[in-house]
Motif scaffolding. Sequence first.
Motif, PDB file in Angstrom:
ATOM      1  N   GLN A 124      -5.617   6.084 -11.892  1.00  0.00           N
ATOM      2  CA  GLN A 124      -6.653   5.102 -12.669  1.00  0.00           C
ATOM      3  C   GLN A 124      -7.222   5.747 -13.846  1.00  0.00           C
ATOM      4  OE1 GLN A 124      -6.954   2.006 -11.661  1.00  0.00           O
ATOM      5  NE2 GLN A 124      -5.454   2.033  -9.993  1.00  0.00           N
ATOM      6  N   GLN A 135     -13.636  -1.452 -10.736  1.00  0.00           N
ATOM      7  CA  GLN A 135     -13.096  -1.967  -9.290  1.00  0.00           C
ATOM      8  C   GLN A 135     -13.815  -3.535  -8.949  1.00  0.00           C
ATOM      9  OE1 GLN A 135     -13.876   1.212  -6.246  1.00  0.00           O
ATOM     10  NE2 GLN A 135     -12.485   2.679  -7.350  1.00  0.00           N
ATOM     11  N   GLU A 176      -4.513  -8.917  -0.599  1.00  0.00           N
ATOM     12  CA  GLU A 176      -5.803  -8.260  -1.151  1.00  0.00           C
ATOM     13  C   GLU A 176      -6.130  -9.425  -1.932  1.00  0.00           C
ATOM     14  OE1 GLU A 176      -7.057  -5.252  -0.491  1.00  0.00           O
ATOM     15  OE2 GLU A 176      -5.442  -4.736   0.867  1.00  0.00           O
ATOM     16  N   ASN A 197       0.757  -1.185   0.042  1.00  0.00           N
ATOM     17  CA  ASN A 197       0.004   0.032   0.049  1.00  0.00           C
ATOM     18  C   ASN A 197       0.673   1.349   0.031  1.00  0.00           C
ATOM     19  OD1 ASN A 197       1.016   0.198   2.568  1.00  0.00           O
ATOM     20  ND2 ASN A 197      -0.897  -0.443   3.609  1.00  0.00           N
ATOM     21  N   GLY A 198       0.205   2.518   0.023  1.00  0.00           N
ATOM     22  CA  GLY A 198       0.882   3.641   0.066  1.00  0.00           C
ATOM     23  C   GLY A 198       1.925   3.888   1.145  1.00  0.00           C
ATOM     24  N   THR A 204       1.275  -3.533  -6.772  1.00  0.00           N
ATOM     25  CA  THR A 204       1.079  -1.973  -6.311  1.00  0.00           C
ATOM     26  C   THR A 204       0.146  -1.408  -7.213  1.00  0.00           C
ATOM     27  OG1 THR A 204       3.180  -1.449  -7.728  1.00  0.00           O
ATOM     28  CG2 THR A 204       3.576  -1.788  -5.330  1.00  0.00           C
ATOM     29  N   ALA A 205      -0.420  -0.237  -6.520  1.00  0.00           N
ATOM     30  CA  ALA A 205      -1.434   0.458  -7.215  1.00  0.00           C
ATOM     31  C   ALA A 205      -0.667   1.331  -8.071  1.00  0.00           C
ATOM     32  CB  ALA A 205      -2.581   1.138  -6.355  1.00  0.00           C
ATOM     33  N   ASP A 207      -9.897  -3.677  -4.916  1.00  0.00           N
ATOM     34  CA  ASP A 207     -10.948  -2.461  -4.710  1.00  0.00           C
ATOM     35  C   ASP A 207     -10.138  -1.045  -4.911  1.00  0.00           C
ATOM     36  OD1 ASP A 207     -12.753  -4.190  -3.742  1.00  0.00           O
ATOM     37  OD2 ASP A 207     -11.663  -4.260  -1.589  1.00  0.00           O
ATOM     38  N   GLN A 208      -8.793  -1.177  -5.044  1.00  0.00           N
ATOM     39  CA  GLN A 208      -8.203   0.024  -5.454  1.00  0.00           C
ATOM     40  C   GLN A 208      -8.077   0.242  -6.932  1.00  0.00           C
ATOM     41  OE1 GLN A 208      -6.963  -2.450  -3.689  1.00  0.00           O
ATOM     42  NE2 GLN A 208      -6.616  -1.893  -1.761  1.00  0.00           N
ATOM     43  N   GLY A 209      -8.930  -0.548  -7.660  1.00  0.00           N
ATOM     44  CA  GLY A 209      -8.654  -0.362  -9.210  1.00  0.00           C
ATOM     45  C   GLY A 209      -7.822  -1.596  -9.707  1.00  0.00           C
ATOM     46  N   LEU A 244      -4.257  -3.075 -10.562  1.00  0.00           N
ATOM     47  CA  LEU A 244      -3.060  -3.319  -9.841  1.00  0.00           C
ATOM     48  C   LEU A 244      -1.939  -3.453 -10.939  1.00  0.00           C
ATOM     49  CD1 LEU A 244      -4.083  -5.564  -6.750  1.00  0.00           C
ATOM     50  CD2 LEU A 244      -4.002  -2.861  -7.058  1.00  0.00           C
TER      51      LEU A 244
END
Length: 455
Positions: free
Chosen positions: A214, A220, A182, A174-175, A209-210, A195-197, A199
């Motif tokens: 996006q 999502q 996940e 994550n950030g 990583t994200a 859920d973050q879009g 990856l």
Amino acid sequence: MKLKALAIALCMASVPFTASAESVVQQAKQENVAQQQHNVKREAGFSQEAQKIRQQRDALLAQRNTLKEQTELLSQSFSTNEAELAKLEQQLQLDSGSLGELFGVVRQTAKELKAEQSYAVTGVDVTKYIPVVDQIVDAKALPSMPQLKGLWQAMESQIVASGELAKVNVPFINGDGEQTTEKALRLGALGIVADQGYLKWDGPRHLATAYQQQPENGPQLSDLAAIAAAGSESIALDPSRGVMLEQLANAPTLEDRLTAGGVVGKIILLLLAIGAGIAIFRGVKLAIINRQIKQQLKNPTQAGNNPLGRILAVYNKEQNRSVEALELRLLEAIVDEQQGLEKGLSMLKLFAALAPMLGLLGTVTGMIETFQVITQFGNGDPKVMAGGISMALVTTVLGLIAAMPLLLAHNVLSTQAENIRLILEKQGISLVAQQAEKNESSQASNRNVLAEQAA
């Protein structure tokens, strides 16, 4: 007598000389004996040293002969092995036939498949045949049948995985730099959605990583579940396997472009905002004045609170004066109204001329910054020079964007003010002409009255 005395003296002097000579001879003999003994010892030492050297030489010669024999034996063995190896290689070529080419094709295919398994998103869960592929890539001999079968099964598994939607658990960073697991959905071999879009999958590190940015209306995990429940197949996909998604982070937004303009860009935007406010205010004001003048033209007898009405009020107040005085009064009133009509237009013209100059200033400032960066870091990396070049180009664009509407607004508003001024001048001339006609008619009637009285 003298000869006798001389002979006696010589005899007395020879006695000590003879004694000293005998002692010197005796000492010389002793030293000679000692020297001979020393020479004998040295000769004995030299003989022993020579004997040792001869023994070492004999040993080295024997060792050389032994090594020479061993070298001859090894040379014969090497020649024999070389001939045997050539025969074996020839026999291997005859026995293998075209299997060598097949081995090359298999290794090349295995390398390509290994790269696919390492970087494709299917590496999240399709990892069963990775060891088999690694064995074929690292092998130095012909692949065995189990290895060939494993390679075929690995390729088949990749093909099957590229056409399925699979629920997977992805190691995610994550950030905050924390690693979690996940739940995500693998869209074939094209992408992973959580859920973050979307990856970004890092195959060598086996981490996700994200993306920094996006896409608009990007899917999502919850959206995909709703789409699957509704039976719809409309899903936004990235066919480039993440290349286009990475480029989204490099595409600057409007805010990023304005930020790249720096202080000069902000000043240009401030001038544009002030000029736009002046233009809107004066445009609305001139539109209201124009409508009031049209209404005043329909009812000229009642002077209203507008430029034409104020000129009519001056005429009504000063109509008893002479034509020349009335004309000057009306001209004065028109000039006063003209100043009110053109109020703020000079500021618009100034802003329209100042904006491109500020853009040019930003261009020069950005190029100076670029050359400073080149001096410090060289020109090997274009990204290092991007900041100064962006500032130079953005400020130029902002200067032109600010100048064009301001110049257009100044032209439009000046035209409206000029039209209103022409209407006022036309009405003023009309009033002066009307007053002149009245004066001429009154003078004519007075002349007639005087003529009748004289008759």
